[in-house]
Scaffold this motif. Sequence first.
Motif, PDB file in Angstrom:
ATOM      1  N   GLY A 211      36.727   5.683 -18.996  1.00  6.75           N
ATOM      2  CA  GLY A 211      37.917   6.353 -19.819  1.00  6.75           C
ATOM      3  C   GLY A 211      39.028   5.008 -20.230  1.00  6.75           C
ATOM      4  N   GLU A 212      38.334   3.927 -19.879  1.00 10.87           N
ATOM      5  CA  GLU A 212      39.444   2.669 -20.133  1.00 10.87           C
ATOM      6  C   GLU A 212      38.847   2.196 -21.617  1.00 10.87           C
ATOM      7  OE1 GLU A 212      38.253  -0.056 -17.257  1.00 10.87           O
ATOM      8  OE2 GLU A 212      38.975   1.114 -15.687  1.00 10.87           O
ATOM      9  N   ALA A 213      38.073   2.525 -22.371  1.00 10.12           N
ATOM     10  CA  ALA A 213      37.635   2.110 -23.641  1.00 10.12           C
ATOM     11  C   ALA A 213      37.145   3.365 -24.246  1.00 10.12           C
ATOM     12  CB  ALA A 213      36.740   1.100 -23.668  1.00 10.12           C
ATOM     13  N   VAL A 214      37.122   3.461 -25.647  1.00 12.71           N
ATOM     14  CA  VAL A 214      36.384   4.354 -26.587  1.00 12.71           C
ATOM     15  C   VAL A 214      35.402   3.862 -27.477  1.00 12.71           C
ATOM     16  CG1 VAL A 214      36.925   6.193 -28.166  1.00 12.71           C
ATOM     17  CG2 VAL A 214      38.615   5.716 -26.505  1.00 12.71           C
ATOM     18  N   ALA A 215      34.268   4.205 -27.264  1.00 11.16           N
ATOM     19  CA  ALA A 215      33.117   3.933 -28.208  1.00 11.16           C
ATOM     20  C   ALA A 215      32.732   5.121 -29.126  1.00 11.16           C
ATOM     21  CB  ALA A 215      32.131   3.376 -27.426  1.00 11.16           C
ATOM     22  N   SER A 216      32.585   4.690 -30.562  1.00 12.44           N
ATOM     23  CA  SER A 216      31.858   5.797 -31.199  1.00 12.44           C
ATOM     24  C   SER A 216      30.761   5.465 -31.761  1.00 12.44           C
ATOM     25  CB  SER A 216      33.248   6.146 -32.488  1.00 12.44           C
ATOM     26  OG  SER A 216      32.808   7.204 -33.048  1.00 12.44           O
ATOM     27  N   ILE A 217      30.291   6.286 -32.947  1.00 13.81           N
ATOM     28  CA  ILE A 217      29.154   5.833 -33.638  1.00 13.81           C
ATOM     29  C   ILE A 217      29.141   6.003 -35.311  1.00 13.81           C
ATOM     30  CG2 ILE A 217      27.438   6.691 -31.759  1.00 13.81           C
ATOM     31  CD1 ILE A 217      27.397   9.389 -33.386  1.00 13.81           C
ATOM     32  N   ALA A 218      28.551   5.259 -35.985  1.00 19.63           N
ATOM     33  CA  ALA A 218      28.459   5.108 -37.269  1.00 19.63           C
ATOM     34  C   ALA A 218      27.139   6.076 -37.758  1.00 19.63           C
ATOM     35  CB  ALA A 218      28.466   3.896 -38.164  1.00 19.63           C
ATOM     36  N   PHE A 219      27.452   7.130 -38.813  1.00 15.52           N
ATOM     37  CA  PHE A 219      26.160   7.956 -39.196  1.00 15.52           C
ATOM     38  C   PHE A 219      25.272   7.405 -40.087  1.00 15.52           C
ATOM     39  CE2 PHE A 219      29.674  11.093 -37.954  1.00 15.52           C
ATOM     40  CZ  PHE A 219      29.139  11.487 -36.869  1.00 15.52           C
ATOM     41  N   HIS A 220      25.580   6.336 -40.783  1.00 12.92           N
ATOM     42  CA  HIS A 220      24.961   6.014 -41.942  1.00 12.92           C
ATOM     43  C   HIS A 220      24.505   4.206 -41.677  1.00 12.92           C
ATOM     44  CE1 HIS A 220      26.042   9.778 -43.739  1.00 12.92           C
ATOM     45  NE2 HIS A 220      27.501   9.366 -43.594  1.00 12.92           N
ATOM     46  N   ASP A 221      23.474   4.111 -42.309  1.00 16.93           N
ATOM     47  CA  ASP A 221      23.131   2.698 -42.251  1.00 16.93           C
ATOM     48  C   ASP A 221      24.103   1.791 -42.872  1.00 16.93           C
ATOM     49  OD1 ASP A 221      21.701   0.166 -42.238  1.00 16.93           O
ATOM     50  OD2 ASP A 221      19.863   0.979 -42.845  1.00 16.93           O
ATOM     51  N   ILE A 222      24.667   0.633 -41.897  1.00 17.25           N
ATOM     52  CA  ILE A 222      25.893  -0.149 -42.535  1.00 17.25           C
ATOM     53  C   ILE A 222      25.129  -1.133 -43.446  1.00 17.25           C
ATOM     54  CG2 ILE A 222      27.112   0.403 -40.591  1.00 17.25           C
ATOM     55  CD1 ILE A 222      26.535  -2.731 -39.664  1.00 17.25           C
ATOM     56  N   ALA A 223      23.801  -1.252 -43.453  1.00 16.65           N
ATOM     57  CA  ALA A 223      23.285  -2.272 -44.382  1.00 16.65           C
ATOM     58  C   ALA A 223      23.271  -1.834 -45.890  1.00 16.65           C
ATOM     59  CB  ALA A 223      21.773  -2.500 -44.229  1.00 16.65           C
ATOM     60  N   THR A 224      23.396  -0.640 -45.950  1.00 14.65           N
ATOM     61  CA  THR A 224      23.844  -0.102 -47.398  1.00 14.65           C
ATOM     62  C   THR A 224      25.181   0.757 -47.762  1.00 14.65           C
ATOM     63  OG1 THR A 224      22.588   2.089 -46.533  1.00 14.65           O
ATOM     64  CG2 THR A 224      21.360   0.288 -47.656  1.00 14.65           C
ATOM     65  N   GLN A 225      25.803   0.900 -46.566  1.00 11.81           N
ATOM     66  CA  GLN A 225      27.054   1.674 -46.410  1.00 11.81           C
ATOM     67  C   GLN A 225      27.919   1.138 -45.454  1.00 11.81           C
ATOM     68  OE1 GLN A 225      26.572   5.963 -46.722  1.00 11.81           O
ATOM     69  NE2 GLN A 225      28.793   6.359 -46.125  1.00 11.81           N
ATOM     70  N   PRO A 226      28.379  -0.095 -45.803  1.00 11.55           N
ATOM     71  CA  PRO A 226      29.434  -0.978 -44.611  1.00 11.55           C
ATOM     72  C   PRO A 226      30.587  -0.375 -44.375  1.00 11.55           C
ATOM     73  CG  PRO A 226      29.282  -1.922 -46.597  1.00 11.55           C
ATOM     74  CD  PRO A 226      28.267  -1.044 -46.838  1.00 11.55           C
ATOM     75  N   VAL A 227      31.370   0.493 -45.246  1.00 11.15           N
ATOM     76  CA  VAL A 227      32.249   1.065 -45.020  1.00 11.15           C
ATOM     77  C   VAL A 227      31.993   2.630 -45.013  1.00 11.15           C
ATOM     78  CG1 VAL A 227      34.806   1.669 -45.948  1.00 11.15           C
ATOM     79  CG2 VAL A 227      33.626  -0.513 -46.589  1.00 11.15           C
ATOM     80  N   GLN A 228      32.749   2.968 -43.488  1.00  9.05           N
ATOM     81  CA  GLN A 228      32.588   4.496 -43.132  1.00  9.05           C
ATOM     82  C   GLN A 228      33.625   5.099 -42.697  1.00  9.05           C
ATOM     83  OE1 GLN A 228      28.645   5.495 -41.389  1.00  9.05           O
ATOM     84  NE2 GLN A 228      27.723   3.362 -42.114  1.00  9.05           N
ATOM     85  N   TRP A 229      33.489   6.207 -42.526  1.00  9.60           N
ATOM     86  CA  TRP A 229      34.594   7.203 -41.825  1.00  9.60           C
ATOM     87  C   TRP A 229      33.860   7.368 -40.396  1.00  9.60           C
ATOM     88  CZ3 TRP A 229      39.383   8.114 -43.281  1.00  9.60           C
ATOM     89  CH2 TRP A 229      39.705   8.051 -44.466  1.00  9.60           C
ATOM     90  N   ILE A 230      34.628   6.930 -39.347  1.00 14.80           N
ATOM     91  CA  ILE A 230      34.350   6.912 -37.923  1.00 14.80           C
ATOM     92  C   ILE A 230      35.101   7.820 -37.067  1.00 14.80           C
ATOM     93  CG2 ILE A 230      33.763   5.719 -35.934  1.00 14.80           C
ATOM     94  CD1 ILE A 230      32.287   4.764 -38.290  1.00 14.80           C
ATOM     95  N   GLY A 231      34.395   8.854 -36.520  1.00 14.28           N
ATOM     96  CA  GLY A 231      35.264   9.830 -35.702  1.00 14.28           C
ATOM     97  C   GLY A 231      35.747   8.976 -34.567  1.00 14.28           C
ATOM     98  N   GLY A 232      37.086   9.146 -34.268  1.00 17.24           N
ATOM     99  CA  GLY A 232      37.938   8.252 -33.398  1.00 17.24           C
ATOM    100  C   GLY A 232      38.060   7.029 -33.533  1.00 17.24           C
ATOM    101  N   GLY A 233      38.075   6.458 -34.950  1.00 20.13           N
ATOM    102  CA  GLY A 233      38.054   5.252 -35.417  1.00 20.13           C
ATOM    103  C   GLY A 233      39.221   4.627 -35.221  1.00 20.13           C
ATOM    104  N   GLN A 234      40.468   5.271 -35.153  1.00 23.76           N
ATOM    105  CA  GLN A 234      41.807   4.982 -34.898  1.00 23.76           C
ATOM    106  C   GLN A 234      41.906   4.254 -33.440  1.00 23.76           C
ATOM    107  OE1 GLN A 234      44.998   7.210 -35.890  1.00 23.76           O
ATOM    108  NE2 GLN A 234      43.847   8.393 -37.647  1.00 23.76           N
ATOM    109  N   VAL A 235      40.995   4.816 -32.522  1.00 24.50           N
ATOM    110  CA  VAL A 235      41.055   4.568 -31.002  1.00 24.50           C
ATOM    111  C   VAL A 235      39.916   3.791 -30.476  1.00 24.50           C
ATOM    112  CG1 VAL A 235      42.863   6.142 -30.740  1.00 24.50           C
ATOM    113  CG2 VAL A 235      40.387   6.648 -30.489  1.00 24.50           C
ATOM    114  N   ALA A 236      38.815   3.501 -31.209  1.00 23.82           N
ATOM    115  CA  ALA A 236      37.440   2.960 -30.967  1.00 23.82           C
ATOM    116  C   ALA A 236      37.596   1.574 -30.933  1.00 23.82           C
ATOM    117  CB  ALA A 236      36.432   3.852 -31.663  1.00 23.82           C
TER     118      ALA A 236
END
Length: 736
Positions: A113-138
Amino acid sequence: MNFDLTDDQEMMRDMFVRFLDEHSSIARVRAAAPWGFDPALWAGLAELGALSIRVPEESGGLGLGLFDAVILMEEAGRTLVSGPLAETLVAARMLALLGGDAATDLLGRVMAGEAVASIAFHDIATQPVQWIGGGQVAQAVVARRSEDIVLIDVPDGARVAEENLADTPMAQIDLGALPQVVLASGADAVATFASGVEEWKLLIAAGLAGIGREALKLAAAYACERKQFDQFIGQFQGISHPLADLLCDVDGGKFLVWKAIRDIADGAPEAGAAISIAAWWNSDAAGRAVAQALHTFGGYGLTTEYDIFLFNLRAKAWPLLLGDPQRLIGEAGRRLYAGEQAALPDAGDMPVDFDLGEDARAITQEIEDFFAVHVTPEMREAFHYSWEGYNPELNRKLAAQNLLYVGLPQDVGGRGLSAYEKTAAMDAFEAEGYNNPAANVTQMVALIVHRFGSEELKAAILPEIMRGEVICSLGYSEPGAGSDVFAAQCRATQEADGSWRIDGTKMFTSGANLSTYVLMLCRTNPDVAKHKGLTMFIVPLKAEGVTIQPVHTFQDERTNITFYDGVKIPDSWRLGAVDGGVRTMSASLELEHGGGFAKYQRAMLHAAETLCREIQCDGQPLIADAGAQARLARTAANLWASELIAFRANWASMEKKPNLAYGPMAKMFSSEKFQSDARDLLDLTAPLSLSKRKGAAAEINMFYRHAQGATIYGGTSEVHRSMIAERALGLPRTRA
């Protein structure tokens, strides 16, 4: 079949319930806004092992199954957990499976619980800018970059807080501009990451089921407290009935998540589609449930003083991170009908099981063998879903093989099948194209006669019933009563010699033209409460004074109106005590285990699939059309949910569990979906579906007609909605 958690899972759920009730209380949820993250809650979840629940033991986690994580997520949804729990659970598992030494330190901090990690749903090679769940704290994001799976370090400056619909810690991040470390590469790595996205769909679906259930609970409680026009608003069917509908949808959604996990564990071919359907269904069901719950509060639901708005906003915010949920039903269609494959997550141990069992398979095989030997093509030509399909010769053959009264207890002379075996038997008959409402009603009559009939009556009619030589019909409904059977006015008056004279009219006496006897509910005392002044009788339909007139329906089905003018029967043909008809009638309930219309829904879907393969559209089969695939997938979803809700009723009956209107839920839900899907599939396959051309077209045509009565047979949907509202939601009684 099993709908129970294991003892360990019950203990785990109780632990999470206690913790979340205290640490994710509504006060704490409100305090976490607008940031949408509660560090103390997060640390507590880590201490309980929640964040490591899907991390393998060799990586320091608990190594539990997907179902265990779903249990956690349902409680997280119920309590509106402030933080990207589903994303972190998936990211932690990806770090363990793909990260190796490069991710060891981060994984340890995430689990603690000392760090937060999240996931990106789409391939960043074609979609580098994405909305990330928990992105404000990840601090880190696991993502796909073409054939690589990368770990992206997200510095503070890249995490920009932004106002959003539900005060969740989402953020839009330019992932392509941030430092990246390759965790793994190649097809296997990409498939493992894709399986994580599929796991996220199920975790969010479970969370949405928890949100929807709790919102309905809050609405029901409010409807029991708030008065309008000097009545609790929960007494108004306009309030209670929509909540009853949505309870079925929300429960069905939870079970669809369970089915998806069960399918993964079993290696079922539809497992990928089941994931898509569960995610789509719960997104839609939760959205409608929270909206109706808020509506129940009226204007107060719009104020921030009441909590229901929080459920409304959170139910929309969680699933939309992936994009439009409607894409999921299209995805399910491709997975069912276009061969699209899904990377499936590992299910782990799955205690919930929807298998009907070996005995059920044995009765299915027995019925198949019987039809292969005893049923001629001429008999099959006369099969019909209504009473008009009754065949006296086949009835006797079924009785001789003890296959006629499959649900009737053995002490009465029936087969005495369990609820599971009976479900399998009904499905087997449907697979043969044979429906036998005459047998279903006759076994109910036989049971009541056995339990309440005089020795003279039993000797007179039970042997011929059990030999399959005669059938019986029901005389419950009356022209002015409809589903309110207790409003019966057909009179039974006792004569001086002890015999009874019956006068009156019964409506919808289906099968009376084919039956030898009718089971009648008659008014014997007009001076007491209507349900207390009724008595049950067996009346021979060839008795003097009985008149049967046909009533034809547009469903290609005949019913009857029956008239009784001074019909005389001996007292020995009375069933149970005088004025005790309600108790007598309740004996038939032991034959009810939560049926429904799933067997017809299944046959209808198969007919529609056949037509969609035959119909050409723009030079290709209709089933190749994405819109057609999505509509068929929606019908499959409704079928699966109908089956699962009925299975829950069967299981509750078999295991002697508290039954919170599970039978009415099964009947009401499946009948409504049968009817709506019948309309849609008729449209989808038009104009061929208008034809009664032999084969699938005639079947679709027939199912559309048949479905119109489904919400009326055996009690209308409105009656069942009231029962669900009262028994399952605790709402006040809406019926006199």
